[in-house]
Design a protein around this motif. Sequence first.
Motif, mmCIF file in Angstrom:
data_model
loop_
_atom_site.group_PDB
_atom_site.id
_atom_site.type_symbol
_atom_site.label_atom_id
_atom_site.label_comp_id
_atom_site.label_asym_id
_atom_site.label_seq_id
_atom_site.Cartn_x
_atom_site.Cartn_y
_atom_site.Cartn_z
ATOM 1 N N THR A 94 -39.193 -8.366 45.101
ATOM 2 C CA THR A 94 -38.934 -9.691 44.541
ATOM 3 C C THR A 94 -37.438 -9.887 44.323
ATOM 4 O O THR A 94 -36.668 -8.916 44.314
ATOM 5 N N VAL A 96 -36.102 -10.660 41.565
ATOM 6 C CA VAL A 96 -35.779 -9.987 40.297
ATOM 7 C C VAL A 96 -35.592 -8.486 40.526
ATOM 8 O O VAL A 96 -34.701 -7.873 39.934
ATOM 9 N N ASP A 97 -36.414 -7.886 41.414
ATOM 10 C CA ASP A 97 -36.226 -6.469 41.741
ATOM 11 C C ASP A 97 -34.832 -6.246 42.323
ATOM 12 O O ASP A 97 -34.121 -5.321 41.925
ATOM 13 N N GLN A 99 -32.226 -8.096 41.954
ATOM 14 C CA GLN A 99 -31.248 -8.338 40.881
ATOM 15 C C GLN A 99 -31.041 -7.072 40.056
ATOM 16 O O GLN A 99 -29.912 -6.705 39.739
ATOM 17 N N GLN A 100 -32.121 -6.387 39.725
ATOM 18 C CA GLN A 100 -32.027 -5.169 38.921
ATOM 19 C C GLN A 100 -31.296 -4.059 39.667
ATOM 20 O O GLN A 100 -30.453 -3.373 39.092
ATOM 21 N N ARG A 106 -26.949 -12.392 36.443
ATOM 22 C CA ARG A 106 -27.661 -13.663 36.629
ATOM 23 C C ARG A 106 -28.398 -13.657 37.964
ATOM 24 O O ARG A 106 -27.864 -13.231 38.985
ATOM 25 N N ILE A 107 -29.595 -14.212 37.932
ATOM 26 C CA ILE A 107 -30.415 -14.297 39.149
ATOM 27 C C ILE A 107 -29.742 -15.192 40.185
ATOM 28 O O ILE A 107 -29.927 -15.012 41.387
ATOM 29 N N THR A 110 -27.791 -13.161 42.655
ATOM 30 C CA THR A 110 -28.633 -12.518 43.657
ATOM 31 C C THR A 110 -29.168 -13.553 44.642
ATOM 32 O O THR A 110 -29.278 -13.279 45.840
ATOM 33 N N SER A 111 -29.470 -14.753 44.154
ATOM 34 C CA SER A 111 -30.060 -15.772 45.029
ATOM 35 C C SER A 111 -29.088 -16.243 46.108
ATOM 36 O O SER A 111 -29.527 -16.815 47.108
#
Length: 156
Positions: A94, A96-97, A99-100, A106-107, A110-111
């Motif tokens: 995902t 979020v994965d 991103q981590q 901030r997401i 990553t986006s």
Amino acid sequence: MQTKGLGGEKEACPASPEAFAWLALYLGELAQDGHRPAPDEPVWWTLRGPTRPLTYTALRAVLNRLNARIGANITLHDLRHTLCLRLIEDPGITLVDAQQVMRHRRITTTSTYLRPRIDEVITKVHEHYTRPKPPPRPLTGWTYDPDDLADVFGNR
């Protein structure tokens, strides 16, 4: 694997099985030279010259030597960028994965790595419009009050 976070505390860091295999080989090479990093020491050490923690500048020097040898211009950020692109392209990971793993605060950072492929978008939209739709279920157990309909739509 663990890394040190912004505050200096150790944090879990996901890595591939291959990364652990390479890390074991590297640590074995360090041990042959008589150095085994202690738990509170950095993992990465120089292999040329006196053994000391590998700094950003020293790693850049390694990449510069490699670039000169192969005629490329690879940077540490290029490696990081490639990792994020590969994570994002994996349907099992995902946003979020990713991103981590990337340690983005901030997401939205990553986006920026999202790069939709036009052929995939066209295919998915086509599938959306051609997918069979279930028939509407009839509503049972109630009806509109004719007086309410007359209030909304006027008398006909």
